[in-house]
Enzyme design. Structure first.
Site, short mmCIF file in Angstrom:
data_model
loop_
_atom_site.label_atom_id
_atom_site.label_comp_id
_atom_site.label_asym_id
_atom_site.label_seq_id
_atom_site.Cartn_x
_atom_site.Cartn_y
_atom_site.Cartn_z
N ARG A 282 -0.63 -5.16 5.07
CA ARG A 282 -0.01 -4.73 3.81
C ARG A 282 1.28 -3.99 4.14
O ARG A 282 1.34 -3.24 5.12
CB ARG A 282 -0.95 -3.78 3.04
CG ARG A 282 -2.25 -4.42 2.62
CD ARG A 282 -3.16 -3.43 1.95
NE ARG A 282 -3.56 -2.37 2.87
CZ ARG A 282 -4.47 -1.44 2.61
NH1 ARG A 282 -5.09 -1.44 1.44
NH2 ARG A 282 -4.77 -0.52 3.49
N ARG B 41 0.87 -1.18 0.00
CA ARG B 41 0.00 0.00 0.00
C ARG B 41 0.90 1.22 0.00
O ARG B 41 1.80 1.33 0.83
CB ARG B 41 -0.90 -0.01 1.25
CG ARG B 41 -1.74 1.22 1.47
CD ARG B 41 -2.79 1.36 0.38
NE ARG B 41 -3.81 2.33 0.71
CZ ARG B 41 -3.69 3.64 0.54
NH1 ARG B 41 -2.59 4.17 0.07
NH2 ARG B 41 -4.70 4.44 0.83
N GLU C 165 -11.17 4.36 -5.44
CA GLU C 165 -11.40 2.91 -5.53
C GLU C 165 -11.85 2.53 -6.94
O GLU C 165 -12.52 3.30 -7.62
CB GLU C 165 -12.45 2.48 -4.51
CG GLU C 165 -12.06 2.76 -3.07
CD GLU C 165 -10.77 2.09 -2.64
OE1 GLU C 165 -10.55 0.92 -2.99
OE2 GLU C 165 -9.98 2.76 -1.95
#
Length: 180
Positions: free
Chosen positions: A123, A72, A80
């Site tokens: 992440r 990330r 998104e």
């Protein structure tokens, strides 16, 4: 009383370098005397990886040796590309994903880590650099593919991202062109 204070001050000024040197030696001795096996090895702050899959404009998968790791991008948020949980598909999300895909997919990138290495979803959090040295996180904000979204303690480039976002917004680049 005044003379006494001057004498003490003079003594401390003369002896301070010796005291500081002794303090440094003692501190260094404690660090060296750490028991074997107790010293923690920190992860490298930079590494090169190969991008295997792009999720959206601020997340991709990389191969790090034999492992696949989800990364990330730190300090930014791209719209998104699909509805997921509480997050809804964002305007300009497909464009951001396509742009990141064009720049990174099946290419090597350099990851720079900050204070917090992983988020709550496990992440890897990273600043991303292309092979030509382009700072991708900053580039995406500057071109209007992402907005600044900095979360402490990873705030190393917060001022840069804020400046780039302001410039992109004023120039109506990327997602900012769609707002006006």
């Amino acid at each position: 009383m005044h003379d006494c204070f001057k004498q003490i001050q003079s003594y401390l000024i003369k002896k301070a370098p010796i005291f500081v040197a002794l303090l440094l030696v003692v501190c260094a001795a404690f660090e060296i005397a750490e028991p074997a096996g107790q010293k923690q090895i920190s992860a490298p702050k930079e590494k090169y990886v190969y991008v295997t899959k792009v999720i959206d404009g601020d997340t991709f998968w990389v191969r790090d040796g034999a492992d696949e790791v989800k990364v990330r991008f730190i300090g930014i948020d791209a719209p998104e590309t699909r509805n997921a949980g509480r997050k809804k598909k964002g305007h300009f999300g497909e464009e951001a994903k396509a742009y990141v895909t064009k720049l990174t997919l099946h290419k090597r990138v350099r990851l720079e880590l900050d204070v917090q290495e992983k988020d709550r979803y496990q992440r890897l959090l990273a600043y991303v650099y292309l092979e030509d040295g382009t700072f991708l996180n900053a580039h995406l904000v500057a071109q209007g593919y992402a907005v600044m979204a900095t979360y402490p303690p990873n705030i190393k480039y917060v001022d840069l991202f804020a400046d780039l976002q302001q410039q992109a917004r004023q120039a109506e680049r990327g997602l900012w062109a769609e707002i006006f």
